[in-house]
Design a protein around this motif. Structure first.
Motif, PDB file in Angstrom:
ATOM      1  N   GLN A  32      39.825  42.189  36.198  1.00  0.00           N
ATOM      2  CA  GLN A  32      38.600  42.752  35.160  1.00  0.00           C
ATOM      3  C   GLN A  32      37.418  42.031  35.227  1.00  0.00           C
ATOM      4  OE1 GLN A  32      39.777  42.135  31.255  1.00  0.00           O
ATOM      5  NE2 GLN A  32      38.812  43.822  30.413  1.00  0.00           N
ATOM      6  N   ILE A  33      36.334  42.798  35.319  1.00  0.00           N
ATOM      7  CA  ILE A  33      34.801  42.001  34.977  1.00  0.00           C
ATOM      8  C   ILE A  33      35.036  41.547  33.515  1.00  0.00           C
ATOM      9  CG2 ILE A  33      32.685  42.310  35.062  1.00  0.00           C
ATOM     10  CD1 ILE A  33      32.829  44.683  37.284  1.00  0.00           C
ATOM     11  N   LYS A  34      34.602  40.130  33.523  1.00  0.00           N
ATOM     12  CA  LYS A  34      34.709  39.529  32.300  1.00  0.00           C
ATOM     13  C   LYS A  34      33.394  39.341  31.781  1.00  0.00           C
ATOM     14  CE  LYS A  34      38.099  38.252  30.875  1.00  0.00           C
ATOM     15  NZ  LYS A  34      39.039  39.004  29.915  1.00  0.00           N
ATOM     16  N   LYS A  35      33.004  38.878  30.438  1.00  0.00           N
ATOM     17  CA  LYS A  35      31.790  38.531  29.982  1.00  0.00           C
ATOM     18  C   LYS A  35      31.161  37.625  30.769  1.00  0.00           C
ATOM     19  CE  LYS A  35      29.677  37.115  25.717  1.00  0.00           C
ATOM     20  NZ  LYS A  35      30.013  36.695  24.198  1.00  0.00           N
ATOM     21  N   ASP A  36      29.818  37.537  31.169  1.00  0.00           N
ATOM     22  CA  ASP A  36      29.183  36.482  31.600  1.00  0.00           C
ATOM     23  C   ASP A  36      29.179  36.731  33.093  1.00  0.00           C
ATOM     24  OD1 ASP A  36      27.794  35.651  29.386  1.00  0.00           O
ATOM     25  OD2 ASP A  36      29.287  34.195  28.861  1.00  0.00           O
ATOM     26  N   GLU A  37      30.009  37.604  33.501  1.00  0.00           N
ATOM     27  CA  GLU A  37      30.318  37.660  35.088  1.00  0.00           C
ATOM     28  C   GLU A  37      29.212  38.280  35.719  1.00  0.00           C
ATOM     29  OE1 GLU A  37      33.420  39.257  38.352  1.00  0.00           O
ATOM     30  OE2 GLU A  37      34.231  39.033  36.289  1.00  0.00           O
ATOM     31  N   LYS A  38      28.549  37.884  36.825  1.00  0.00           N
ATOM     32  CA  LYS A  38      27.615  38.771  37.635  1.00  0.00           C
ATOM     33  C   LYS A  38      28.237  39.461  38.890  1.00  0.00           C
ATOM     34  CE  LYS A  38      23.749  35.603  36.688  1.00  0.00           C
ATOM     35  NZ  LYS A  38      22.746  34.818  37.338  1.00  0.00           N
ATOM     36  N   PHE A  39      27.929  40.526  38.893  1.00  0.00           N
ATOM     37  CA  PHE A  39      28.675  41.510  40.024  1.00  0.00           C
ATOM     38  C   PHE A  39      27.375  42.494  40.467  1.00  0.00           C
ATOM     39  CE2 PHE A  39      28.941  43.436  35.897  1.00  0.00           C
ATOM     40  CZ  PHE A  39      28.663  44.665  35.874  1.00  0.00           C
ATOM     41  N   ILE A  40      27.794  43.324  41.553  1.00  0.00           N
ATOM     42  CA  ILE A  40      26.827  44.127  42.257  1.00  0.00           C
ATOM     43  C   ILE A  40      27.541  45.642  42.506  1.00  0.00           C
ATOM     44  CG2 ILE A  40      25.554  44.720  44.342  1.00  0.00           C
ATOM     45  CD1 ILE A  40      25.626  41.670  44.690  1.00  0.00           C
ATOM     46  N   PHE A  41      26.857  46.634  42.078  1.00  0.00           N
ATOM     47  CA  PHE A  41      27.193  48.084  42.311  1.00  0.00           C
ATOM     48  C   PHE A  41      26.647  48.350  43.612  1.00  0.00           C
ATOM     49  CE2 PHE A  41      27.680  49.558  37.690  1.00  0.00           C
ATOM     50  CZ  PHE A  41      29.068  48.991  37.535  1.00  0.00           C
ATOM     51  N   ARG A  42      27.283  48.654  44.683  1.00  0.00           N
ATOM     52  CA  ARG A  42      26.788  49.007  45.926  1.00  0.00           C
ATOM     53  C   ARG A  42      27.096  50.639  46.126  1.00  0.00           C
ATOM     54  NH1 ARG A  42      28.313  46.183  51.287  1.00  0.00           N
ATOM     55  NH2 ARG A  42      26.683  44.723  50.503  1.00  0.00           N
ATOM     56  N   PHE A  43      26.073  51.222  46.456  1.00  0.00           N
ATOM     57  CA  PHE A  43      26.087  52.771  46.638  1.00  0.00           C
ATOM     58  C   PHE A  43      25.720  52.751  48.112  1.00  0.00           C
ATOM     59  CE2 PHE A  43      25.527  52.724  42.312  1.00  0.00           C
ATOM     60  CZ  PHE A  43      26.379  53.446  41.806  1.00  0.00           C
ATOM     61  N   THR A  44      26.448  53.100  49.066  1.00  0.00           N
ATOM     62  CA  THR A  44      26.377  53.226  50.587  1.00  0.00           C
ATOM     63  C   THR A  44      26.167  54.845  50.783  1.00  0.00           C
ATOM     64  OG1 THR A  44      27.550  51.493  51.059  1.00  0.00           O
ATOM     65  CG2 THR A  44      27.029  52.737  52.883  1.00  0.00           C
ATOM     66  N   ALA A  45      25.323  55.501  51.283  1.00  0.00           N
ATOM     67  CA  ALA A  45      25.118  56.884  51.537  1.00  0.00           C
ATOM     68  C   ALA A  45      25.896  57.221  52.861  1.00  0.00           C
ATOM     69  CB  ALA A  45      23.574  57.141  52.065  1.00  0.00           C
ATOM     70  N   LEU A  46      26.904  58.161  52.462  1.00  0.00           N
ATOM     71  CA  LEU A  46      27.766  58.756  53.781  1.00  0.00           C
ATOM     72  C   LEU A  46      26.933  59.981  54.447  1.00  0.00           C
ATOM     73  CD1 LEU A  46      31.202  58.410  52.005  1.00  0.00           C
ATOM     74  CD2 LEU A  46      29.882  56.694  53.851  1.00  0.00           C
ATOM     75  N   ARG A  47      25.984  60.459  53.526  1.00  0.00           N
ATOM     76  CA  ARG A  47      25.207  61.625  53.994  1.00  0.00           C
ATOM     77  C   ARG A  47      23.859  61.512  53.391  1.00  0.00           C
ATOM     78  NH1 ARG A  47      29.436  64.694  51.784  1.00  0.00           N
ATOM     79  NH2 ARG A  47      27.728  66.146  50.723  1.00  0.00           N
TER      80      ARG A  47
END
Length: 333
Positions: A119-134
């Motif tokens: 689980q992503i916990k409080k104060d954790e930094k993270f990234i959403f990556r969206f990679t185009a397939l089309r």
């Protein structure tokens, strides 16, 4: 209208734990019972939440998004949301991944021979990556960009965002009183600068829908108050139930509050239907929806005033939020 096929990374910080877990079935004493599992990351849960807010934004800009519970979208006969996120016979245009702050895919851990991502916990930094397939056009990127900004500044992401805060120290640690789903966007600037009127023109060209009872799920009917929360004050008072219009239970702790009139029932929702008011204590945020013909912004604001008083807070309507989302280049953090 140009198209791009590169990946885009959105840097975030969790202000609370994020709930994307689920209910699983397990056997206890010969009986199959449900068990809540909060400590796992299920990326489809995050993506489903992003899609829901994307639909809310599209409707708020005058566009049309299908009701996913009763959709007629399929193949090439689909709405603008399904164009990007996919539907029956039409694949999603991108790959969605959750990375750690260094840009590595969050690793799964072995748990009883099943690999799960924590689980992503409080104060954790993270990234959403969206990679185009089309190819993804500028308007689609702009709508996605604004959706993530909407979530970070005025909404929440993931599941379990309908729980009620409490001022009772003895109950604050209970699962059903914890906050989930608040994030901060740390991406320095918007990727795409597309004017609101241009997006509205783009959205007007897509398939039309009659939303029926689902029409409330639009940014046109959305409101938000940052810096204030609703919750249980003591055994006899809940500002959350006060705003919903529900009567306190006669036997506190054993019976739920009763919501008798139409407004209260709609705001409170049910097991099959979402609540329309959401509140978080730390950081404090309250948001929700109104329904034309049932409850308007003035009535909702009066209910909040009865709970909080008149001073120290400001209700932003969806129209005001749209103005802020498309007010020009500005930082997220």
């Amino acid at each position: 209208m140009s198209s791009e096929t590169r990946a885009r990374n959105y840097k975030l910080k969790a202000l609370t734990d994020l709930w994307t877990g689920s209910v699983i079935l397990e056997e206890r004493n010969g009986q199959i019972k449900e068990k809540t599992v909060p400590d796992r990351l299920i990326t489809t849960g995050l993506l489903g939440s992003i899609r829901w807010w994307f639909e809310v934004l599209v409707r708020g800009l005058g566009g049309n998004a299908c009701d996913p519970t009763d959709t007629k979208c399929e193949d090439r006969n689909h709405c603008v949301v399904c164009e990007l996120f996919g539907c029956t016979g039409w694949a999603r245009k991108f790959r969605f991944e959750v990375l750690d702050e260094k840009g590595n895919i969050r690793k799964a851990k072995n748990n009883n021979e099943t690999k799960i991502s924590p689980q992503i916990k409080k104060d954790e930094k993270f990234i959403f990556r969206f990679t185009a397939l089309r190819p993804i056009c500028d308007e689609e990127w702009a709508l996605l960009d604004a959706t993530l900004c909407l979530i970070a500044k005025y909404g929440a992401i993931g599941g379990k965002t309908v729980l009620k805060p409490t001022d009772k120290d003895s109950r604050a640690s209970k699962l059903h009183h914890k906050d989930y789903g608040l994030v901060q966007m740390d991406t320095s600037q918007k990727f795409t600068e597309t004017r609101r009127d241009h997006l509205e023109q783009y959205l007007s060209k897509w398939k039309k829908f009659d939303y029926g009872e689902f029409a409330w799920a639009s940014l046109k009917h959305f409101w938000c108050v940052n810096g204030k929360y609703l919750g249980r004050v003591d055994n006899a008072k809940s500002t959350f139930n006060q705003v919903l219009g529900c009567q306190p239970a006669k036997n506190q702790g054993q019976q739920l509050a009763t919501c008798n009139d139409g407004i209260a029932k709609w705001l409170a929702g049910s097991k099959q239907e979402s609540k329309k008011v959401f509140s978080f204590k730390n950081p404090a945020r309250t948001f929700g929806f109104v329904k034309p013909g049932l409850i308007d912004f003035n009535t909702m604001k009066q209910r909040l005033t009865n709970a909080w008083g008149q001073n120290g807070w400001d209700l932003l309507t969806g129209e005001e939020i749209i103005g802020k989302l498309f007010a020009g280049r500005e930082g997220y953090s």
